[in-house]
Write an enzyme that holds these catalytic residues in place. Structure first.
Site, mmCIF file in Angstrom:
data_model
loop_
_atom_site.group_PDB
_atom_site.id
_atom_site.type_symbol
_atom_site.label_atom_id
_atom_site.label_comp_id
_atom_site.label_asym_id
_atom_site.label_seq_id
_atom_site.Cartn_x
_atom_site.Cartn_y
_atom_site.Cartn_z
ATOM 1 N NE ARG A 99 -3.264 2.595 2.682
ATOM 2 C CZ ARG A 99 -3.298 3.362 3.754
ATOM 3 N NH1 ARG A 99 -2.706 2.953 4.873
ATOM 4 N NH2 ARG A 99 -3.920 4.512 3.749
ATOM 5 C CG HIS A 144 -1.327 9.029 3.300
ATOM 6 N ND1 HIS A 144 -1.349 7.669 3.541
ATOM 7 C CD2 HIS A 144 -0.992 9.605 4.480
ATOM 8 C CE1 HIS A 144 -1.018 7.444 4.806
ATOM 9 N NE2 HIS A 144 -0.790 8.608 5.390
ATOM 10 C CD GLU A 189 -4.443 7.528 9.996
ATOM 11 O OE1 GLU A 189 -4.103 6.448 10.489
ATOM 12 O OE2 GLU A 189 -3.829 8.608 10.214
ATOM 13 C CG ASN A 331 -4.912 3.355 8.920
ATOM 14 O OD1 ASN A 331 -4.991 2.337 8.233
ATOM 15 N ND2 ASN A 331 -4.526 4.515 8.421
ATOM 16 C CE1 TYR A 333 0.368 2.878 13.554
ATOM 17 C CE2 TYR A 333 -1.675 3.983 12.954
ATOM 18 C CZ TYR A 333 -0.433 3.477 12.599
ATOM 19 O OH TYR A 333 -0.022 3.558 11.298
ATOM 20 C CD GLU A 399 -1.460 4.061 8.166
ATOM 21 O OE1 GLU A 399 -1.173 4.479 9.323
ATOM 22 O OE2 GLU A 399 -1.653 4.817 7.205
#
Length: 499
Positions: A99, A144, A189, A331, A333, A399
């Site tokens: 990606r 992005h 995002e 995504n 985290y 991600e």
């Protein structure tokens, strides 16, 4: 270094405990393993071969103090020149998907369709062909964060004019690369990059219009995404047979206590920070979440506004946006604890509208990221929430990763991927979540936005003191290669505890 020596090198740095929480589940044979990057963070060549200026070029040059180390992405990992070498890194870890994002200003220096930069077209053609020649499928992110500065000068994403400009840009990419690219992501995002219209000293373009600019930008993004999706359906899908969606990011929000107030705060956080962009696309009803619409309107009126600061969609726009996905790009985290309240000073703001204090539990494992802690169980809870909230859409984790200081023996990242992927398997097999794929962030150490080069996310270390920007595989690269090859997590890694 032989594999057994590499493992020993990691084990020297850790202590051992009994294996807890490990599963014997395996990833399906067709599971999509990949790695991710973004154009501004790795390409460099910021003004080479006809590329135009973007908002991150402008921000880092005019306000280096906004970056922790006053750095920029002018050279970064120089993947513009080293893309063939980077494709070989993908081969080393054995992934079949990569990606990456396309720099809008490298393709269209002014942002508009009337001036196409052939050198930019050629660069991505060469990258795509190099990937395919090595058995790797490209997954392309159309936007992005690096908006052409010329478009920002006209108001940028807060202005609805950008919708049709974006659709023109997307059409060019589909027409140019869609014969070979079968996976497309419209935006990465939005919840993060719209803060560039809320804060005055952070994300590009750093315009301080909290509670107004960020909502306007979100509104535009959702319309642009939907129109690009329908354009692809109408003009390209039948002959290209690709898939297209959006990537959204979210932490998990855990109630700080067992109280109903904290539970409600956690749900508000999920709706404001994920549902704001997810609900219009993925819910059966469409439109913004009701609690978001109600919350913003009530607070707007109390602040002296005549109507809600959150723009309203017409019925036609709600219908246009709803269902515009082939998968749910996610995504993830870390996590926060949630309790009612607000610590900031800005009024108005989305944070105040949400009325949630987001707190890091001191017991959670720290990383190089200021408030990004390691909370593996939160990954499973978030996947389950998405399943329940949006009728179990197919998810691609586009991600997932952790920041450290760049150690080659990156024990923290080895621990992180072992436990986060374990929780992903639990979500799939025990909770019934439809997860199609997983992309590690990031293939390379890169320019990490306002953190500059102080946070390292790469599977491969980049030596920025070396004129050749030498790439070196970290221990996590060897672990990931093993997972990709065997479709499972080596059990011995569950015994690692980071010191």
């Amino acid at each position: 270094m032989p594999w057994n020596m590499r493992v020993l090198a990691v084990y020297i740095m850790v202590t051992f405990t009994s294996v807890q929480g490990a599963t014997n589940y395996s990833f399906p044979d067709d599971f999509m393993f990949g790695a991710s990057t973004a154009s501004y963070q790795i390409e460099g060549a910021w003004n080479d071969d006809g590329k135009g200026e973007n908002i991150w070029d402008r921000l880092t040059h005019e306000h280096p103090e906004y970056m922790v180390d006053q750095s920029n992405g002018d050279v970064a990992a120089n993947s513009y020149l080293k893309y063939k070498e980077d494709v070989q890194l993908l081969k080393q870890i054995g992934v079949e998907f990569y990606r990456f994002s396309i720099s809008w200003a490298r393709i269209l220096p002014t942002g508009h369709i009337n001036k196409v930069n052939q050198a930019g077209i050629d660069y991505y053609n060469n990258l795509i062909n190099e990937l395919l020649d090595n058995g790797i499928q490209p997954v392309v992110t159309i936007f992005h964060w690096d908006l052409p500065q010329t478009l920002q000068d006209l108001g940028g994403i807060t202005n609805k004019f950008i919708v049709d400009i974006y659709v023109d840009y997307a059409r060019l990419l589909f027409a140019t690369y869609g014969d070979r690219v079968k996976w497309w992501i419209t935006f990465n995002e939005p919840q993060v990059f719209v803060t560039g219209y809320a804060d005055s000293n952070g994300m590009a373009p750093s315009i301080g219009s909290a509670g107004i600019g960020d909502y306007l930008a979100s509104h535009t993004i959702l319309l642009a995404h939907a129109k690009a999706y329908h354009m692809y359906n109408k003009e390209f899908r039948e002959r290209q047979q690709g898939k297209i969606s959006i990537t959204l990011n979210s932490r998990w929000y855990e109630p700080m206590s067992n109280s109903s107030e904290d539970a409600e705060a956690a749900e508000r956080a999920l709706q404001f920070y994920l549902g704001l962009h997810a609900h219009p696309i993925f819910s059966k009803k469409g439109d913004y979440p009701e609690m978001v619409k109600k919350g913003v309107e009530e607070r707007s009126l109390s602040e002296g506004f005549r109507k809600s600061r959150l723009p309203k969609f017409s019925k036609e726009e709600v219908d246009l946006i709803r269902g515009t996905y082939d998968f749910f790009g996610l995504n993830h985290y870390s996590a926060f604890l949630a309790t009612p309240g607000y610590d900031g000073q800005t009024e108005p703001s989305l944070k105040k509208d949400a009325w949630v204090k987001r707190i890091v539990d001191k017991k959670w494992m720290k990383t190089a990221g200021k408030d990004r802690t390691v909370v593996p169980w939160a990954f499973r809870k978030l996947l389950k929430w998405i399943k329940d909230e949006y009728d179990n859409p197919p998810v691609i984790v586009t991600e997932n990763g952790v920041a450290d200081n760049g150690d080659i023996n990156d024990t923290l990242r080895v621990y992180f991927y072992t436990h986060y992927l374990n929780e992903l398997l639990n979500a799939m097999y025990e909770d019934g979540c439809k997860v199609m794929g997983f992309f590690a962030w990031s293939l390379l150490d890169n320019f990490e936005w306002n953190s500059g080069y102080t946070e390292r996310f790469g599977l491969f270390h980049v030596d920025y003191s070396d004129s050749n920007l030498k790439r070196t595989p970290k221990e996590s690269a060897h672990l990931y290669a093993k997972i990709v090859k065997t479709k499972g997590i080596p059990q011995r890694y569950f015994s690692i505890v980071v010191q």
